[in-house]
Design a protein around this motif. Structure first.
Motif, short mmCIF file in Angstrom:
data_model
loop_
_atom_site.label_atom_id
_atom_site.label_comp_id
_atom_site.label_asym_id
_atom_site.label_seq_id
_atom_site.Cartn_x
_atom_site.Cartn_y
_atom_site.Cartn_z
N HIS A 177 -55.61 -15.23 0.38
CA HIS A 177 -54.88 -15.80 -1.05
C HIS A 177 -55.99 -15.69 -2.28
O HIS A 177 -55.65 -16.11 -3.29
CB HIS A 177 -54.36 -17.31 -0.63
CG HIS A 177 -55.14 -18.14 0.06
ND1 HIS A 177 -55.69 -18.06 1.46
CD2 HIS A 177 -55.98 -18.96 -0.28
CE1 HIS A 177 -56.75 -18.47 1.63
NE2 HIS A 177 -55.90 -20.02 0.87
N ARG A 178 -57.04 -16.13 -1.14
CA ARG A 178 -58.15 -16.02 -2.80
C ARG A 178 -58.87 -15.14 -2.66
O ARG A 178 -58.55 -13.54 -1.93
CB ARG A 178 -59.69 -16.83 -1.79
CG ARG A 178 -58.17 -17.99 -1.43
CD ARG A 178 -59.67 -19.70 -0.90
NE ARG A 178 -60.72 -20.18 -1.92
CZ ARG A 178 -61.51 -20.49 -1.89
NH1 ARG A 178 -62.48 -21.22 -0.36
NH2 ARG A 178 -62.39 -20.61 -2.86
N ARG A 179 -59.49 -14.82 -4.16
CA ARG A 179 -60.79 -13.66 -4.17
C ARG A 179 -61.26 -14.84 -5.19
O ARG A 179 -61.68 -15.47 -5.67
CB ARG A 179 -59.46 -12.81 -5.36
CG ARG A 179 -58.98 -12.66 -6.66
CD ARG A 179 -59.03 -12.01 -7.58
NE ARG A 179 -58.23 -12.10 -9.05
CZ ARG A 179 -58.12 -12.16 -9.47
NH1 ARG A 179 -57.24 -10.74 -9.11
NH2 ARG A 179 -56.97 -12.21 -11.16
N GLN A 216 -59.26 -14.34 4.19
CA GLN A 216 -58.64 -15.34 3.24
C GLN A 216 -57.73 -14.56 1.77
O GLN A 216 -58.05 -13.70 0.64
CB GLN A 216 -59.38 -16.32 2.54
CG GLN A 216 -60.31 -17.51 3.09
CD GLN A 216 -60.89 -18.42 2.78
OE1 GLN A 216 -61.90 -18.11 1.98
NE2 GLN A 216 -60.62 -19.79 2.66
N GLU A 222 -62.37 -15.44 9.45
CA GLU A 222 -62.89 -16.44 7.91
C GLU A 222 -61.89 -14.89 6.85
O GLU A 222 -62.61 -14.71 6.49
CB GLU A 222 -63.96 -16.41 7.88
CG GLU A 222 -64.86 -17.12 9.03
CD GLU A 222 -66.24 -17.67 8.95
OE1 GLU A 222 -66.77 -17.01 7.92
OE2 GLU A 222 -66.95 -18.57 9.12
N THR A 240 -49.36 -12.98 2.11
CA THR A 240 -49.71 -14.18 3.12
C THR A 240 -49.36 -13.76 4.73
O THR A 240 -49.17 -12.63 4.97
CB THR A 240 -48.11 -14.44 1.53
OG1 THR A 240 -47.31 -14.43 2.42
CG2 THR A 240 -48.37 -14.42 0.72
N LEU A 251 -56.12 -15.53 11.09
CA LEU A 251 -56.90 -15.42 9.95
C LEU A 251 -58.07 -15.90 9.34
O LEU A 251 -59.11 -16.32 8.83
CB LEU A 251 -56.27 -15.17 8.94
CG LEU A 251 -54.99 -14.65 8.31
CD1 LEU A 251 -54.14 -14.27 7.60
CD2 LEU A 251 -55.68 -12.94 8.33
N ARG A 252 -57.67 -17.85 9.90
CA ARG A 252 -59.03 -18.65 10.05
C ARG A 252 -60.03 -18.39 10.86
O ARG A 252 -61.08 -18.84 10.02
CB ARG A 252 -58.60 -20.08 9.86
CG ARG A 252 -57.02 -20.52 9.21
CD ARG A 252 -56.95 -21.59 8.13
NE ARG A 252 -56.19 -22.21 10.31
CZ ARG A 252 -54.74 -21.62 10.18
NH1 ARG A 252 -54.03 -21.49 9.20
NH2 ARG A 252 -54.46 -22.02 10.86
N HIS A 264 -51.30 -9.49 -3.09
CA HIS A 264 -51.66 -10.09 -1.71
C HIS A 264 -51.00 -10.91 -0.61
O HIS A 264 -49.74 -11.20 -1.30
CB HIS A 264 -53.23 -10.81 -2.48
CG HIS A 264 -52.20 -12.92 -2.71
ND1 HIS A 264 -52.22 -12.16 -4.04
CD2 HIS A 264 -52.03 -13.74 -1.80
CE1 HIS A 264 -50.85 -13.59 -4.37
NE2 HIS A 264 -51.32 -13.94 -3.24
N GLY A 309 -51.35 -16.84 10.57
CA GLY A 309 -52.25 -18.33 9.78
C GLY A 309 -53.86 -17.85 10.72
O GLY A 309 -55.01 -18.21 10.25
#
Length: 414
Positions: A168-170, A166, A164, A134, A160-161, A132, A157
């Motif tokens: 780094h998450r799944r 992410q 929405e 960064t 990306l925010r 994934h 970053g």
């Protein structure tokens, strides 16, 4: 001479939202200040009296009174037509600063779009041996591809925010193996009907609807050193290494109507005999009642032993045949049809294949994993058993209530 202050009017629901905002510890200070201004103005205070109480100047107080006065008709309309959450968002918008032009953007909309599209690509497409992205690696890849000459990871970053995204998450999900969409839908509707009908069956027809499944391989792990407790500025720190003391299997029942965990079976395995014994003990709690068990398609949930036990318990004297040869016992399909018979006092409802997420007890298993097992420390299998039983009693006393469960899933079609 100063002009007259704008008259502030608020409804009861608006007043409740404003009070929450004015005392919220996590809201921005500007929101709490402005919510307090509206509440104090509604209480009859003038701008000169409000200003020192909120830490602003008199003319600033007047500005937010006027803003509220202008927005009030729209808020009343929203209050009548929309949800409480929509009303809260609208009030926060009224009390927020209007957009400012600011400096011209460094990057064009096309560049930003390309960076966001890059974030949605698997990193291996770019030849990177990682799972994934960064922000640092996205910034580096954007430069290498010539999307931008230079961009900081912090700026990536922010984009990306705002979008929405992410990387780094799944969140894992489970897709059904049932290839026939019509059959899958029919099975889902049957399961949903069981949940929907459960209260009336329980209160009017003495029928218990239970969601049943197994949580296998629960490890009794003991940390080899004591966990260091949380302190200011430092989180709890468990010892990394642990000793293994064996595993436990929990066959659980979640009562769909009362929300209780009843008649748990905790043992080393989940064999055919274990499951039949579990169902027998469960039915023994209220022997004259009717039972509906929601289960998956595991072989022990449609075994010959289970068919024979249900037949004895329901007073069915017909010839059941011979396992693998003829009659009801011939195959899993014939046994499942027998166990699903609506005329039986004890019957089973089977989920679509590979669709355990339709079983409500899976949510209970997730709660147990978070609250007991993941950070637990167990000196033996018996210690693990005792702590699981203690939590089940605690769950029934504190958390037990039916889930407000809805179904929106569909099988993935290629």
């Amino acid at each position: 001479m100063p002009g007259s202050a704008a008259k502030v009017v608020i409804s009861e629901r608006q007043q409740e939202v404003l009070r929450q905002l004015s005392t919220a510890t996590t809201a921005a200070k500007r929101l709490t200040q402005r919510a307090a201004i509206v509440l104090l103005a509604f209480a009859g205070l003038d701008n000169e009296a409000i200003a020192p109480r909120v830490g602003l100047e008199r003319h600033q107080v007047g500005r937010w009174r006027r803003r509220w006065q202008q927005a009030f008709p729209k808020l009343v309309t929203l209050e009548c037509l929309e949800t409480a959450a929509t009303l809260r968002r609208a009030i926060e918008e009224v009390l927020s600063d209007e957009p400012r032009p600011g400096c011209p953007g460094t990057f064009t909309p096309e560049q930003i779009t390309l960076i966001l599209a890059l974030a949605c690509e698997p990193p291996e497409q770019s030849g990177r041996p990682i799972t994934h992205w960064t922000a640092h690696e996205l910034a580096d890849e954007a430069r290498q591809r010539g999307i931008v000459e230079s961009i900081s990871p912090a700026q990536v970053g922010r984009y990306l925010r705002e979008a929405e995204l992410q990387p780094h998450r799944r969140r894992p999900w489970l897709n059904t193996k049932e290839k026939d969409p019509e059959l899958f839908q029919a099975q889902v509707e049957m399961v949903c009907a069981c949940y929907q009908d459960a209260p009336e069956l329980f209160y009017r027809h003495d029928t218990h609807t239970l969601s049943v499944d197994e949580m296998t391989g629960i490890q009794a792990l003991e940390r080899i050193a004591a966990t260091l407790p949380m302190s200011p500025g430092r989180v709890e720190r468990p010892e990394f290494e642990y000793a293994r003391h064996g595993t436990l299997t929990w066959i659980g029942n979640f009562h769909v109507v009362t929300g209780e965990l009843i008649a748990p079976t905790l043992g080393p395995r989940r064999t055919e005999g274990d499951f039949v014994g579990h169902i027998e003990r469960t039915v023994g709690l209220d022997p004259e009642a009717r039972y509906v068990f929601l289960v998956d398609n595991l072989n022990i949930h449609q075994s010959a032993s289970l068919v024979e036990w249900v037949a004895r318990s329901c007073g069915i004297e017909e010839d059941l045949g011979k396992k693998g040869v003829r009659g009801v016992l011939q195959s899993q399909q014939t046994r499942q049809e027998f166990l699903s018979d609506l005329s039986h006092r004890i019957r089973f409802v089977y989920l679509p294949k590979h669709s355990s997420w339709l079983n409500q007890i899976e949510m209970v298993f997730a709660v147990v994993m978070r609250k007991v097992i993941r950070r637990g420390n167990f000196t033996s299998v018996e210690d693990l058993r005792a702590k699981l039983l203690a939590f089940m009693e605690y769950f029934n006393a504190v958390f037990a209530k039916p889930f407000r469960w809805t179904y929106t899933g569909r099988p993935l079609q290629k």
